[in-house]
Design a protein around this motif. Structure first.
Motif, short mmCIF file in Angstrom:
data_model
loop_
_atom_site.label_atom_id
_atom_site.label_comp_id
_atom_site.label_asym_id
_atom_site.label_seq_id
_atom_site.Cartn_x
_atom_site.Cartn_y
_atom_site.Cartn_z
N ASN A 206 0.81 -1.21 0.00
CA ASN A 206 0.00 0.00 0.00
C ASN A 206 0.85 1.26 0.00
OD1 ASN A 206 -2.60 -0.87 -0.29
ND2 ASN A 206 -3.12 -0.80 1.87
N LEU A 207 2.01 1.22 0.63
CA LEU A 207 2.91 2.37 0.55
C LEU A 207 3.23 2.68 -0.91
CD1 LEU A 207 5.48 1.67 3.42
CD2 LEU A 207 3.72 3.43 3.40
N ALA A 208 3.49 1.60 -1.68
CA ALA A 208 3.85 1.78 -3.08
C ALA A 208 2.65 2.11 -3.95
CB ALA A 208 4.53 0.51 -3.60
N PHE A 209 1.57 1.33 -3.81
CA PHE A 209 0.41 1.49 -4.68
C PHE A 209 -0.29 2.83 -4.47
CE2 PHE A 209 0.16 -3.34 -4.19
CZ PHE A 209 0.95 -3.54 -5.31
N VAL A 210 -0.53 3.18 -3.20
CA VAL A 210 -1.24 4.42 -2.92
C VAL A 210 -0.37 5.63 -3.26
CG1 VAL A 210 -2.42 5.76 -1.14
CG2 VAL A 210 -2.66 3.29 -1.18
N GLY A 211 0.95 5.50 -3.03
CA GLY A 211 1.84 6.57 -3.43
C GLY A 211 1.79 6.83 -4.92
N ALA A 212 1.70 5.77 -5.72
CA ALA A 212 1.59 5.93 -7.16
C ALA A 212 0.20 6.43 -7.55
CB ALA A 212 1.89 4.61 -7.85
N ASP A 213 -0.83 5.88 -6.92
CA ASP A 213 -2.20 6.31 -7.24
C ASP A 213 -2.43 7.78 -6.94
OD1 ASP A 213 -2.99 3.87 -8.19
OD2 ASP A 213 -3.93 3.21 -6.33
N ALA A 214 -1.72 8.30 -5.93
CA ALA A 214 -1.93 9.69 -5.53
C ALA A 214 -1.59 10.67 -6.65
CB ALA A 214 -1.11 10.01 -4.29
N VAL A 215 -0.68 10.27 -7.54
CA VAL A 215 -0.26 11.19 -8.62
C VAL A 215 -0.60 10.62 -10.00
CG1 VAL A 215 1.59 12.14 -7.20
CG2 VAL A 215 2.07 10.20 -8.69
N LEU A 216 -1.32 9.49 -10.04
CA LEU A 216 -1.58 8.85 -11.34
C LEU A 216 -2.38 9.76 -12.27
CD1 LEU A 216 -1.31 6.38 -13.13
CD2 LEU A 216 -3.36 5.43 -12.05
N VAL A 217 -3.35 10.48 -11.73
CA VAL A 217 -4.16 11.32 -12.60
C VAL A 217 -3.32 12.45 -13.20
CG1 VAL A 217 -4.94 12.80 -10.69
CG2 VAL A 217 -6.32 12.61 -12.77
N LEU A 218 -2.40 13.01 -12.42
CA LEU A 218 -1.50 14.04 -12.96
C LEU A 218 -0.54 13.44 -13.98
CD1 LEU A 218 -0.63 16.03 -9.69
CD2 LEU A 218 -2.28 16.63 -11.48
N PHE A 219 -0.05 12.25 -13.69
CA PHE A 219 0.84 11.54 -14.60
C PHE A 219 0.15 11.31 -15.95
CE2 PHE A 219 2.60 7.64 -16.43
CZ PHE A 219 3.98 7.84 -16.32
N ALA A 220 -1.12 10.88 -15.88
CA ALA A 220 -1.87 10.60 -17.10
C ALA A 220 -2.13 11.88 -17.90
CB ALA A 220 -3.19 9.91 -16.75
N HIS A 221 -2.47 12.96 -17.21
CA HIS A 221 -2.79 14.21 -17.90
C HIS A 221 -1.54 14.89 -18.47
CE1 HIS A 221 -6.86 14.75 -15.60
NE2 HIS A 221 -6.94 13.90 -16.61
N GLN A 222 -0.48 14.98 -17.65
CA GLN A 222 0.66 15.80 -18.03
C GLN A 222 1.71 15.05 -18.85
OE1 GLN A 222 2.28 17.84 -14.60
NE2 GLN A 222 0.24 18.35 -13.79
N LEU A 223 1.93 13.77 -18.57
CA LEU A 223 2.99 13.03 -19.27
C LEU A 223 2.44 12.11 -20.36
CD1 LEU A 223 5.42 12.14 -16.33
CD2 LEU A 223 5.37 14.15 -17.81
N LEU A 224 1.23 11.60 -20.17
CA LEU A 224 0.63 10.74 -21.20
C LEU A 224 -0.34 11.50 -22.08
CD1 LEU A 224 -0.10 7.51 -19.08
CD2 LEU A 224 1.93 8.05 -20.45
N HIS A 225 -0.67 12.74 -21.69
CA HIS A 225 -1.53 13.63 -22.46
C HIS A 225 -2.92 13.02 -22.71
CE1 HIS A 225 2.16 15.86 -23.03
NE2 HIS A 225 2.72 14.80 -23.60
N LEU A 226 -3.46 12.42 -21.64
CA LEU A 226 -4.79 11.83 -21.69
C LEU A 226 -5.81 12.79 -21.11
CD1 LEU A 226 -4.05 8.16 -20.50
CD2 LEU A 226 -4.66 8.88 -22.82
N GLY A 227 -7.01 12.77 -21.65
CA GLY A 227 -8.12 13.50 -21.07
C GLY A 227 -8.82 12.66 -20.02
#
Length: 444
Positions: free
Chosen positions: A259-280
């Motif tokens: 959970n330390l790893a998964f939640v840490g990644a999930d916390a920024v996944l939406v920003l990662f998707a929008h800014q680096l993957l250019h997803l809507g």
């Protein structure tokens, strides 16, 4: 040179009893309601406030009871009848969910009301989940093969209902009327309560009552029952047992570190998707669906993987796959690569969530099932907010890819846990000892 004993190979002839299918149906219906609720709750709260902190309080209120009362809840569950606890809890949750449904319909909603309902639902989740995890091994006589099969089916149904069907249904119902999603979730808990009510009683409780009657018939003097220790003292017994048992401790540390790893990644996944993957927003939803699709596959293949590698070997393999998936996700530069990495991550996570709990359920003594189960869940839940904070801190200081790469290191460390504390040899020895203890208890 020592050889590693493989974990028991699944037995094709083993079949799940009819009672499990009713329990599975109750879980599936309840999971659909949960998916509807988790999508509709933030939408409903957003109609009352736009303050991010207030919205976070609403969505996190259901987790707070685990931190405050988790261990005490496990102690209570060990005092109570598990089947009765489950159906009464779901009945109470149905009544609770009717409150926001009615309030939304008549225009009496408020943020404090939503926080209170979410908090009380969280208490209900402690009691139901802990009682359910204690009841299932008794229903299946702690048979590892059946437990793996049962947990795989439950995990697969939960993924379909809560992750695929529930959220879009909850959003659509909310558009039609704000009260509808909560009314549907209330009905799902009512249906679950009625189904659980039809389940058979617990064999352990029946055997204990029979032994007591036999002693009385033989003229043995039955003195007054000793005074019960406090809930906190009972909770400490369960926590202490878990910390002393190397196999159970290794299996419990796995989701906590995960959970330390998964939640840490999930916390920024939406920003990662929008800014680096250019997803809507739609693309982000599809990205999440890829993880759920992988979860279905992982749950379905968990038993075969355990049979091929042994449970300890399979847990080592899934830890390494999870780490590799997070590295792939963190280094990805396009949505397809990211989606494949998330699918692999979902598959490995689901297989882990089938194999590890199944072994734990087969090993935990029935009289401690609630307390040890609550301790395991508290460790996992308690790690989640820490992971979220660490993920945000890493992303701020080192970039959006950093939480994924740091999480991969944490997940790789759980492979060492499986190799040392929860190896095939240790699991096989623990299962043999648990079977011997069961035989002695039944004979007495």
């Amino acid at each position: 040179m020592t050889t590693t004993a493989p974990a028991p190979t699944p037995t094709p002839a083993a079949t799940l009893p009819a009672a499990f299918h009713r329990l599975w149906a109750a879980s599936t219906v309840s999971s659909l309601g949960d998916g509807v609720y988790f999508a509709a709750l933030p939408l409903l709260a957003a109609t009352l406030t736009r303050d991010p902190l207030t919205l976070a309080l609403v969505t996190s209120a259901a987790l707070l009871p685990w931190l405050l009362f988790g261990l005490h809840g496990g102690a209570l569950v060990d005092r109570w009848n598990h089947r009765r606890t489950m159906w009464l809890t779901d009945l109470a949750r149905a009544v609770l969910l009717a409150i926001p449904a009615v309030a939304a319909a008549v225009g009496l909603l408020s943020i404090p009301l939503l926080i209170a309902v979410a908090f009380l639902l969280g208490i209900g989740q402690i009691l139901f989940d802990t009682a359910g995890s204690a009841y299932l091994p008794q229903l299946l006589d702690r048979d590892l093969t059946l437990l793996q099969r049962a947990n795989a089916r439950t995990m697969g149904a939960r993924t379909v209902a809560a992750d695929f069907a529930g959220p879009p249904l909850g959003s659509a119902l909310f558009v039609l009327a704000r009260a509808l999603p909560f009314g549907l979730d209330a009905l799902s808990f009512l249906a679950s309560s009625l189904l659980v009510r039809t389940l058979p009683g617990e064999p352990g409780a029946t055997r204990g009552a029979a032994r007591q009657e036999a002693r009385e018939e033989q003229g043995e003097t039955v003195g007054p029952a000793p005074a019960k220790p406090s809930l906190w003292a009972e909770a400490k017994v369960g926590a202490g047992y878990l910390l002393r048992d190397k196999v159970l401790l290794g299996l419990a540390l796995r989701p906590a570190i995960g959970n330390l790893a998964f939640v840490g990644a999930d916390a920024v996944l939406v920003l990662f998707a929008h800014q680096l993957l250019h997803l809507g927003d739609l693309g982000y939803g599809v990205l999440l669906a890829s993880q759920a699709a992988g979860g279905l596959l992982g749950a379905a293949l968990a038993g075969r993987l355990g049979g091929l590698l042994g449970t300890g070997g399979a847990l080592t393999a899934t830890a390494l796959l999870e780490a590799a998936a997070l590295v792939g996700l963190g280094c990805s530069g396009n949505p397809i690569t990211a989606g494949l990495a998330l699918a692999l991550l979902g598959a490995a996570m689901a297989a882990t969530m089938v194999l590890a709990p199944s072994v734990s359920q087969a090993l935990i003594p029935a009289e401690l099932a609630g307390r040890i189960g609550a301790t395991r869940r508290l460790m996992a839940v308690g790690a989640a907010p820490i992971g979220a904070v660490l993920g945000g801190w890493l992303a701020t200081g080192a970039g959006l890819r950093a939480p994924f790469l740091a999480g991969a290191v944490l997940l790789a460390s759980t492979a060492v846990l499986s190799l040392t504390l929860a190896s095939n040899r240790r699991i096989a020895e623990a299962l043999a000892a648990a079977a011997g203890a069961d035989s002695s208890s039944a004979a007495s």
